[in-house]
Design a protein around this motif. Sequence first.
Motif, PDB file in Angstrom:
ATOM      1  N   ASP A 100      75.721  25.861  28.688  1.00  0.00           N
ATOM      2  CA  ASP A 100      76.175  25.969  29.953  1.00  0.00           C
ATOM      3  C   ASP A 100      75.799  25.914  31.247  1.00  0.00           C
ATOM      4  OD1 ASP A 100      77.730  27.811  27.674  1.00  0.00           O
ATOM      5  OD2 ASP A 100      76.356  28.989  27.973  1.00  0.00           O
ATOM      6  N   ARG A 101      74.555  25.582  31.152  1.00  0.00           N
ATOM      7  CA  ARG A 101      73.796  25.116  32.768  1.00  0.00           C
ATOM      8  C   ARG A 101      73.140  23.964  33.397  1.00  0.00           C
ATOM      9  NH1 ARG A 101      69.692  27.955  30.176  1.00  0.00           N
ATOM     10  NH2 ARG A 101      67.864  26.115  30.743  1.00  0.00           N
ATOM     11  N   MET A 102      73.921  22.804  32.164  1.00  0.00           N
ATOM     12  CA  MET A 102      73.621  21.680  32.943  1.00  0.00           C
ATOM     13  C   MET A 102      74.508  20.655  31.872  1.00  0.00           C
ATOM     14  SD  MET A 102      70.063  20.432  31.216  1.00  0.00           S
ATOM     15  CE  MET A 102      69.239  22.055  32.292  1.00  0.00           C
ATOM     16  N   PRO A 103      74.289  18.971  32.478  1.00  0.00           N
ATOM     17  CA  PRO A 103      75.706  18.252  31.630  1.00  0.00           C
ATOM     18  C   PRO A 103      74.565  18.198  30.848  1.00  0.00           C
ATOM     19  CG  PRO A 103      75.215  17.834  33.898  1.00  0.00           C
ATOM     20  CD  PRO A 103      74.988  19.145  34.311  1.00  0.00           C
ATOM     21  N   PRO A 104      75.382  17.129  29.251  1.00  0.00           N
ATOM     22  CA  PRO A 104      74.300  16.215  28.665  1.00  0.00           C
ATOM     23  C   PRO A 104      73.452  15.406  29.357  1.00  0.00           C
ATOM     24  CG  PRO A 104      76.681  15.515  28.143  1.00  0.00           C
ATOM     25  CD  PRO A 104      76.874  16.940  29.196  1.00  0.00           C
ATOM     26  N   GLU A 105      73.602  14.541  30.417  1.00  0.00           N
ATOM     27  CA  GLU A 105      73.011  13.792  31.038  1.00  0.00           C
ATOM     28  C   GLU A 105      71.889  13.944  31.166  1.00  0.00           C
ATOM     29  OE1 GLU A 105      77.130  12.329  30.851  1.00  0.00           O
ATOM     30  OE2 GLU A 105      76.035  14.403  31.390  1.00  0.00           O
ATOM     31  N   ARG A 129      65.646  15.777  31.279  1.00  0.00           N
ATOM     32  CA  ARG A 129      64.562  16.799  30.934  1.00  0.00           C
ATOM     33  C   ARG A 129      64.082  16.392  29.780  1.00  0.00           C
ATOM     34  NH1 ARG A 129      65.909  22.789  32.083  1.00  0.00           N
ATOM     35  NH2 ARG A 129      63.741  22.411  31.582  1.00  0.00           N
ATOM     36  N   ALA A 130      64.779  15.858  28.207  1.00  0.00           N
ATOM     37  CA  ALA A 130      63.973  15.807  27.151  1.00  0.00           C
ATOM     38  C   ALA A 130      63.480  14.671  27.226  1.00  0.00           C
ATOM     39  CB  ALA A 130      65.622  15.152  26.155  1.00  0.00           C
ATOM     40  N   ALA A 131      63.739  13.677  27.629  1.00  0.00           N
ATOM     41  CA  ALA A 131      62.993  12.024  28.311  1.00  0.00           C
ATOM     42  C   ALA A 131      61.786  12.831  28.645  1.00  0.00           C
ATOM     43  CB  ALA A 131      63.600  10.694  28.721  1.00  0.00           C
ATOM     44  N   GLU A 132      61.374  13.017  30.019  1.00  0.00           N
ATOM     45  CA  GLU A 132      60.676  13.136  30.598  1.00  0.00           C
ATOM     46  C   GLU A 132      59.887  14.276  29.869  1.00  0.00           C
ATOM     47  OE1 GLU A 132      61.857  15.091  34.048  1.00  0.00           O
ATOM     48  OE2 GLU A 132      62.691  12.907  34.727  1.00  0.00           O
ATOM     49  N   ALA A 133      60.053  15.035  29.137  1.00  0.00           N
ATOM     50  CA  ALA A 133      58.975  15.777  28.639  1.00  0.00           C
ATOM     51  C   ALA A 133      58.311  15.158  26.860  1.00  0.00           C
ATOM     52  CB  ALA A 133      59.878  17.116  27.280  1.00  0.00           C
ATOM     53  N   ALA A 134      59.599  14.559  26.393  1.00  0.00           N
ATOM     54  CA  ALA A 134      58.895  12.810  25.643  1.00  0.00           C
ATOM     55  C   ALA A 134      57.598  12.387  25.605  1.00  0.00           C
ATOM     56  CB  ALA A 134      60.070  12.862  24.964  1.00  0.00           C
TER      57      ALA A 134
END
Length: 268
Positions: A243-248, A253-258
């Motif tokens: 609801d807050r951001m598009p999938p990209e 953010r997921a890649a940066e965390a990983a």
Amino acid sequence: MPENRGKPSIGLYAWFGYDLPLAQSLEKIRRAGFDSVILWWSDAPDGSSRTAQAALARRTGLMVENAHAPFGRCNALWLPGEEGNRAAADLIAGIEDCADAHVGTLVVHLTDGAAPPPCSSLGLERLRPVVDRAGRLGVRLAFENLRHAEHLKRVLDTFEEPAAGLCYDSGHHHGWGRETDWLGDYGARLFALHLHDNDGIRDCHALPFDGGIDWPALASRIAATGYTGPTTLEVEAWGGYEDRMPPEEFLRRAAEAAVRIGRMRDGG
């Protein structure tokens, strides 16, 4: 402290919470910088088979790190009746499909829900041919830590074959049983990672660093096991991210965390 050279290998669960065709999801995952994926080991909504999904991931440029077996029948493994036999047969079919699709590891749930049946000798008997079949076909079974520790401990202590090991789920551990030292007790048999965060109460599959897990400490514990596989997230956007951001943006953010966790594993 050693210098960290290059990007760590990172992976992601392919069904990360947005309503997208698998081909689009895989392409977005690759573009975000991931190297590998976990596949849900069932036919896709578009009807494509397990083998076809694995082939699609590889054509997209992603390694298939492992597949996740469906778990709708897993509680029946521990109970008398034909449904338990079907549950074991489903696992064997999943193993055979992994072998056909050249997927080396199948992640398995041993229970489902808050009140599964007790661990039973019947369930262990049903799992014997499952583990044997995996060993013969060269597929590893990564049994995942869930709400109840007893079933997983009994299985890992009973089946010491090279084909049986652990899938460590950080969110499950943080929310459902920090008293069990999965990485300390079974880290030498760590086959897969499911990394995600939460508030210690809800299993919301949040992005790492958005919850209460101590990631530097956990990364150090993973490194101490000797595990060399990708730093793989099992995050899902249904917790409110969609609801807050598009999938990209979610994938960025997921890649940066990983990558951040991967560098912690490397001592950076």
